[in-house]
Design a protein around this motif. Structure first.
Motif, mmCIF file in Angstrom:
data_model
loop_
_atom_site.group_PDB
_atom_site.id
_atom_site.type_symbol
_atom_site.label_atom_id
_atom_site.label_comp_id
_atom_site.label_asym_id
_atom_site.label_seq_id
_atom_site.Cartn_x
_atom_site.Cartn_y
_atom_site.Cartn_z
ATOM 1 N N MET A 1 26.488 9.021 -11.150
ATOM 2 C CA MET A 1 25.491 9.113 -12.226
ATOM 3 C C MET A 1 25.140 7.684 -12.663
ATOM 4 O O MET A 1 26.028 6.831 -12.720
ATOM 5 C CB MET A 1 26.091 9.893 -13.412
ATOM 6 C CG MET A 1 25.110 10.189 -14.517
ATOM 7 S SD MET A 1 25.925 11.039 -15.905
ATOM 8 C CE MET A 1 25.599 12.733 -15.495
ATOM 9 N N VAL A 81 21.140 11.529 -10.961
ATOM 10 C CA VAL A 81 22.270 12.137 -10.238
ATOM 11 C C VAL A 81 21.855 12.393 -8.794
ATOM 12 O O VAL A 81 20.653 12.453 -8.478
ATOM 13 C CB VAL A 81 22.704 13.468 -10.910
ATOM 14 C CG1 VAL A 81 23.237 13.234 -12.316
ATOM 15 C CG2 VAL A 81 21.578 14.503 -10.920
ATOM 16 N N GLU A 87 25.012 19.202 -10.693
ATOM 17 C CA GLU A 87 25.230 18.599 -12.019
ATOM 18 C C GLU A 87 24.993 19.628 -13.118
ATOM 19 O O GLU A 87 25.694 19.662 -14.129
ATOM 20 C CB GLU A 87 24.281 17.409 -12.181
ATOM 21 C CG GLU A 87 24.756 16.383 -13.176
ATOM 22 C CD GLU A 87 26.111 15.762 -12.831
ATOM 23 O OE1 GLU A 87 26.456 15.641 -11.640
ATOM 24 O OE2 GLU A 87 26.827 15.426 -13.792
ATOM 25 N N ARG A 90 28.082 21.641 -13.317
ATOM 26 C CA ARG A 90 29.189 20.895 -13.937
ATOM 27 C C ARG A 90 28.993 20.802 -15.455
ATOM 28 O O ARG A 90 29.915 21.046 -16.236
ATOM 29 C CB ARG A 90 29.253 19.480 -13.351
ATOM 30 C CG ARG A 90 30.385 18.633 -13.900
ATOM 31 C CD ARG A 90 30.349 17.189 -13.407
ATOM 32 N NE ARG A 90 29.287 16.413 -14.028
ATOM 33 C CZ ARG A 90 29.362 15.892 -15.261
ATOM 34 N NH1 ARG A 90 30.424 16.105 -16.017
ATOM 35 N NH2 ARG A 90 28.362 15.175 -15.754
#
Ligand SMILES: CC[C@H](C(=O)O)C(=O)SCCNC(=O)CCNC(=O)[C@H](O)C(C)(C)COP(=O)(O)OP(=O)(O)OC[C@H]1O[C@@H](n2cnc3c(N)ncnc32)[C@H](O)[C@@H]1OP(=O)(O)O
Ligand SMILES: [Co+2]
Length: 132
Positions: A1, A81, A87, A90
């Motif tokens: 990131m 990202v 992502e 997550r």
């Protein structure tokens, strides 16, 4: 990131472009309108990151609504990202709330989603991935 860009809400792109060109010692590398968001943007490269100036193109724009209630200034942080779908999973598992979970086409050749500021300590966060 990585910190992909800092989004700054401005009333007049023309006025703010003159200021940021003077401040950064360089012109924007790109100007682009995003119809869906009702914004026109100017992008400036700053090291590995960017500054994104955003001017509202209509009253429905999130930028117009923001400037109805706030002075010009930093509007959002955008994190770049590798895989936006991974992502999203997550971040959702980590308890963050999305404004919309479906990645949309943003400016500067990106897919973007936004997290709601009420779950990010009052900071509007954009997650973006280079469009292949
Ligand atoms: C995609 C093109 C480009 C790119 O990089 O590719 C962009 O970056 S476009 C950027 C402009 N588009 C967006 O910001 C889309 C996501 N934003 C939204 O959907 C709304 O702005 C939202 C949901 C964050 C707020 O909209 P709402 O109608 O709910 O506005 P309110 O004024 O009622 O705000 C509710 C609540 O959120 C706080 N708020 C609003 N904006 C921000 C902000 N930029 N940073 C931090 N906090 C923000 C506001 O203060 C309210 O808080 P409360 O405690 O309830 O008073
Ligand atoms: Co942005």
């Amino acid at each position: 990131m990585k910190l992909e860009h800092i989004g700054i809400a401005v009333k007049s792109l023309e006025t703010s472009d003159q200021l940021f060109s003077r401040l950064l010692g360089k012109d924007f590398y790109k100007q682009e309108s995003v119809e869906r968001e009702g914004v026109k943007t100017s992008f400036y490269k700053v090291g590995e990151s960017k500054i994104e100036l955003l001017e509202a193109q209509n009253n429905e724009s999130a930028i117009a609504k923001y400037l109805d209630k706030n002075r010009e200034g930093v509007h959002h942080l955008a994190f770049g990202v590798e895989n936006i779908l991974e992502e999203i999973k997550r971040l959702e598992n980590a308890g963050f709330q999305f404004i919309s979970k479906e990645p949309k086409v943003g400016a500067d050749n990106k897919l973007v989603v936004f997290l709601h500021p009420k779950t990010t300590n009052g900071v509007l966060v954009e997650i973006c991935q280079e469009k292949n």
